[in-house]
Write a protein that holds these residues in place. Structure first.
Motif, PDB file in Angstrom:
ATOM      1  N   LYS B 249       0.858  -1.181   0.000  1.00 29.43           N
ATOM      2  CA  LYS B 249       0.000   0.000   0.000  1.00 29.43           C
ATOM      3  C   LYS B 249       0.891   1.226   0.000  1.00 29.43           C
ATOM      4  CE  LYS B 249      -3.960  -2.289   2.072  1.00 29.43           C
ATOM      5  NZ  LYS B 249      -4.700  -2.575   3.319  1.00 29.43           N
ATOM      6  N   VAL B 294       4.815  -1.761 -10.680  1.00 30.74           N
ATOM      7  CA  VAL B 294       3.588  -1.568 -11.447  1.00 30.74           C
ATOM      8  C   VAL B 294       2.506  -1.082 -10.487  1.00 30.74           C
ATOM      9  CG1 VAL B 294       1.880  -2.664 -12.971  1.00 30.74           C
ATOM     10  CG2 VAL B 294       4.241  -3.492 -12.953  1.00 30.74           C
ATOM     11  N   GLY B 295       1.721  -0.135 -10.926  1.00 33.80           N
ATOM     12  CA  GLY B 295       0.599   0.315 -10.109  1.00 33.80           C
ATOM     13  C   GLY B 295      -0.591  -0.602 -10.298  1.00 33.80           C
ATOM     14  N   ASP B 296      -1.280  -0.886  -9.204  1.00 34.43           N
ATOM     15  CA  ASP B 296      -2.477  -1.711  -9.314  1.00 34.43           C
ATOM     16  C   ASP B 296      -3.635  -0.865  -9.836  1.00 34.43           C
ATOM     17  OD1 ASP B 296      -3.759  -4.290  -8.818  1.00 34.43           O
ATOM     18  OD2 ASP B 296      -4.975  -3.183  -7.377  1.00 34.43           O
ATOM     19  N   ARG B 297      -4.698  -1.547 -10.288  1.00 35.65           N
ATOM     20  CA  ARG B 297      -5.884  -0.800 -10.713  1.00 35.65           C
ATOM     21  C   ARG B 297      -6.521  -0.058  -9.549  1.00 35.65           C
ATOM     22  NH1 ARG B 297     -10.974  -5.007 -11.229  1.00 35.65           N
ATOM     23  NH2 ARG B 297     -10.492  -6.321  -9.440  1.00 35.65           N
ATOM     24  N   ARG B 298      -6.276  -0.536  -8.334  1.00 39.63           N
ATOM     25  CA  ARG B 298      -6.805   0.158  -7.159  1.00 39.63           C
ATOM     26  C   ARG B 298      -5.790   1.211  -6.731  1.00 39.63           C
ATOM     27  NH1 ARG B 298      -8.719  -4.243  -2.891  1.00 39.63           N
ATOM     28  NH2 ARG B 298      -9.753  -2.406  -2.031  1.00 39.63           N
ATOM     29  N   ARG B 301      -2.061   1.384  -4.419  1.00 39.19           N
ATOM     30  CA  ARG B 301      -1.462   0.066  -4.257  1.00 39.19           C
ATOM     31  C   ARG B 301      -0.407  -0.167  -5.332  1.00 39.19           C
ATOM     32  NH1 ARG B 301      -5.469  -3.841  -1.309  1.00 39.19           N
ATOM     33  NH2 ARG B 301      -6.764  -2.286  -0.275  1.00 39.19           N
ATOM     34  N   ILE B 303       2.731  -2.810  -6.856  1.00 39.44           N
ATOM     35  CA  ILE B 303       3.303  -4.147  -6.910  1.00 39.44           C
ATOM     36  C   ILE B 303       4.771  -3.996  -7.302  1.00 39.44           C
ATOM     37  CG2 ILE B 303       3.188  -6.368  -8.084  1.00 39.44           C
ATOM     38  CD1 ILE B 303       0.091  -5.042  -8.578  1.00 39.44           C
TER      39      ILE B 303
END
Lengths: 342, 342, 342, 342
Positions: B249, B294-298, B301, B303
């Motif tokens: 996060k 990489v950014g998450d779709r949320r 958050r 990765i």
């Protein structure tokens, strides 16, 4: 002194292997990389494992200024090589990794490759690149034709034996097993992981594999008479490696002694003690050849087994070894990397 | 100048990897190799891929004369290391690849390794071997404790982020995938090819893997408060490679910038452009670490994925990098081998 | 009674898997096989492992007389399926293995698949094919939409937990590992053996994998509120198998009990004892799902791991299970083959 | 009618394969499983892929009440089998998968297995288990000796040719490639994934493999004179599969016709059209044998290639085929499972 190197056809596996080996070669510097379909891309986009290197981007061949190039490796597909090399400056040293200049006889070339040779003048000039056997010619050559990877493996087993006359020339069986990288990065169904993994099979069965052209040429020349071996390659679910098991009629002790003597001064050819035999994993990623001889239970029959890495000693390592000779560098420079196991 | 090197426990995979890397290291020469159960054998009998090297035979540790040794790599099993290193000359430089000196707190050691530490005095002296973060201490250390291979991978992802305070410390999930060579050459049923190939599974699920001791120690020290990550390793049918996928996060852009900045001067740590992520095959056999964000779709958050070779950068490459520092050699000496792909 | 079966798109892996499973299914007989590019070929030319079966040759779809067909499996590529199924007789029972009818919301379909849905009327009729949860609807359905293989794996882990309200819906992390056959027989560079073997990597990182459309639809419906999981798939060098490791906030004991209860009457879903966890090799080639729960060292956190075979239970096995229901055959008929290990 | 089956030595791969195949066999029910070192364990603890089956726990052999057993499969190690079978009720039907009763001549047994035979009376009674060639004897046998997996593969290639006299008996070369499961579940260093994966090598080179005892016995009997083949097996990084490439002197057309005729009524032996040749992946997990003939470029030389699954048709599938005959069940019962590809 550092020599300036161009690699034509750098987007295939042999191209990448050249870059990998040159990365730690103290006498070579890569100044140009070509890749027709990938022109414009960084090499790291095509081969992420080369990301740490400071490499030129891929370009089209015609964009390269060969004036500042000392030697070009040509890792292009068969037939393309002929056309490209014909256009290169005629004094540029070239090591060709394709099949285009391996066969001296244009008739043999057409038989095995299905079309007439398009650069016969160059063919005459080309020296066959099996380093340990053409060393002096390679040293003074301008154009060297790298051998087929399977052809290299088989010749390491048989050349000294044919020269010495210690085996029956009419009953030679070569059963070869090869990892998949020798087939290149081409998109073919039978090269998919889901097809290949967990299974194995023969291919080019019955004497149809093109590397037979090299065997016929070289073995017949050595013997002074036609020699036709039986040769069946098999595709194995591994990425690198060639293992060739040859079944010979001859005295095993004599066979071993002949090979041990022939290679005793060779850095890269390791003849194992009598009765031991090699594994591909023990040469993976390296320029070394391991060679073993075992006597069969039936007297007068010998089994010679050779292991090498198809991308290294079978192609790109051999190419660099030849280039070292052509450039007057010590032959083993950059090639002493130990095999990568496990 | 060439330093004299001993490798204790040379018959395992990390021992063999040390030999492989030192084979082309210009500043090191191997003068002694130990292997308790294989004492008396040539190294080539234990590892045929090292046949071309001129190496001393394997001996028992007590047969080694350490007077002529500048530095010893200790690649022995956990617990054995403590006992052996205690007996070595107290001025001998040592890089230990076992877990014995990684945990500074004896209580933590006993918790994770199930027995009291047997060389507490040495433990105090030991420097934790994650080179990029303990470089100056390592330079002057006598005893360096190599990190766990998984522990190294995870720390490359998280240390700069914890230090910079850009992620939530209470919700860190690390899902790790590892090739099988990290488990060593031990004879265990689950390491057989027929068991492992064509399948994959988790192990040490639920926070029981010993490398958590290192994560807890290092992350808590960095954060100045207890940090407990969730960590699940998985065994993958490949020989080399660790890939750790961390779910964090925090703002992905900030996370990427933090890591890119932290590693911008590091030779061996390659931070990929935002949105790209690594593969183990691109670091195989090398000392390089590839790291992607990489950014998450949320929103909020990120990765972070890290790839390294467990035997090289995760163990033996790291060990040589540390030894270079301890011996006053340039840190990257002998370690610039390009990854071996395919 | 034996039902007459057509398989449309029989030249891909899911088509071949349907044939493999039907080969020993006592209630089904294959009367037609289509393959657009391979029309005219015997199935044994496309898949030599099916050589022993007496199968119809591959034809084009328009050559099939559906009058004598009881049920068609449609194993065509996404988007093609819509167009083809629209043209089939409107009373023909169809099990579609593509993604075309999985998403009930046309907006969601367009978002994940990049184009408007071309058969909206059919979409309304389609029943989602996760057998254990839509059993009664499937029994009376004419058109069943097989789930994504990853989507199936994830839902087996989470559906009962979401329904029971025993986990935090806002912090679900699903880390998935998949063998390569799920990518099909397409000619893509990253699916080559030489690329994939001996390495592993993530793909569709950051919430971009299309199976998220199914997770969002199903989990949100179950929860009665939007649920968005984090989901990262990884490609593993194996041919078959999906392992999904889910990180959940919830009481591990309660999680295990909830799953054990939910699946206690299910033939194909095996919940392991608390603390045990599954391996893909133990379900290979079968219709079984193995599911395990482990508590994390941090209280209130549970790890649920699910293993299934992507081609069998994830696609073609599921399809046959659904077809059995639609045809009024016992649900497990033809699907009790034991996993193939080693 | 359902026959009661005991499996002795059920904790190895051939034992597990018997259970896998019997799981869907309509005429057999497993009533006892033995495993000396694993006695007391559930079969699912030893082989998780069999978890869905309702199986008896593993016990010691002496705990089994053979009164209710119709037939026992004996999957014990060589030498152990002799001792165990001697103690079984003398009217119990037994299919032995070990090497103990394959060689009819006690001198040959001692030569290949290094010790005197300990159950010579039983040896006289045993029928050699190559079903297609000993079918009638097997039907009435009480004790059947399953063939070696390599020995089966080689005999499918050669028996009809030797019987028909269409090949030169003095120049037979058999180059065999085998997956690793044939070596069993034993803990040996060379069977570890990290050792075996990504490499290949020969073993038992020079005519020392024990299955030569079977070749010598069978081929000499067929020919009415001594026949000694050359035979070199190779270990391939795959779990299942045997591919044997035989190099023969004889007319290829005659060779193909001879084999096609010999096997035309055999359910499990598939002779491919002239010029085609098989792959192990097309028989994986099945009881089928694929056999191909290709003519060499040199007239009068034929290459015969055979593929089978070592655990199925090479061991446990063959055993069940024989048991079916012994029990009066249709020979192919339970064995029509299609190969598992990919």
């Amino acid at each position: 002194m550092t020599y300036k190197i161009a690699i034509l056809g750098a987007s295939g596996y042999t191209g990448a292997e050249l870059v990998r080996l040159i990365a730690t070669h103290p006498g070579m510097e890569i100044v140009a990389l070509s890749g027709e379909r990938k022109a414009g891309l960084a090499m790291s986009a095509v081969f992420p494992h080369l990301r740490h290197l400071d490499l030129p981007d891929l370009v089209k061949i015609e964009e390269i200024d060969f004036a500042g190039v000392d030697l070009a490796f040509c890792a292009l597909p068969h037939a393309t090589s002929q056309a490209v090399i014909k256009q290169l400056p005629s004094n540029l040293k070239v090591v060709d990794l394709s099949a285009d200049f391996r066969l001296r006889d244009p008739v043999a070339y057409e038989k095995w490759y299905g079309k007439p040779h398009a650069a016969l003048e160059l063919q005459k000039e080309a020296v066959y690149g099996l380093t340990e056997f053409y060393r002096e010619d390679i040293r003074s050559a301008r154009l060297v034709a790298g051998t087929g990877c399977n052809a290299a493996a088989g010749q390491y087993a048989l050349r000294p034996l044919i020269s010495a006359g210690v085996i029956d020339l009419d009953d030679i069986v070569m059963d070869l097993k090869a990892g998949v990288s020798g087939a290149g990065r081409a998109l073919k169904e039978n090269l998919l992981h889901a097809e290949l993994s967990e299974g194995f099979h023969a291919y080019s069965v019955g004497g149809t594999h093109r590397h037979l052209g090299e065997f016929d040429q070289e073995f017949s020349a050595l013997a002074g008479r036609p020699v036709e071996v039986q040769f069946t390659p098999h595709l194995i679910p591994a990425n690198r490696g060639i293992l060739v098991t040859t079944y010979l009629k001859g005295d095993p002790g004599q066979v071993h002694e002949c090979l041990a003597t022939a290679y005793e001064d060779e850095t890269f050819i390791q003849v194992l003690p009598m009765g031991e035999h090699p594994s591909t994993r023990a040469v993976r990623g390296s320029n070394f050849v391991h060679l073993g001889v075992v006597g069969d239970r039936r007297p007068g029959r010998a089994i010679v087994i050779v292991a090498l890495d198809n991308l290294a000693k079978g192609s790109s390592g051999q190419a660099i070894q030849n280039a070292n000779l052509m450039l007057g560098i010590a032959e083993e420079t950059g090639l002493m990397l130990a095999p990568c196991f496990p």
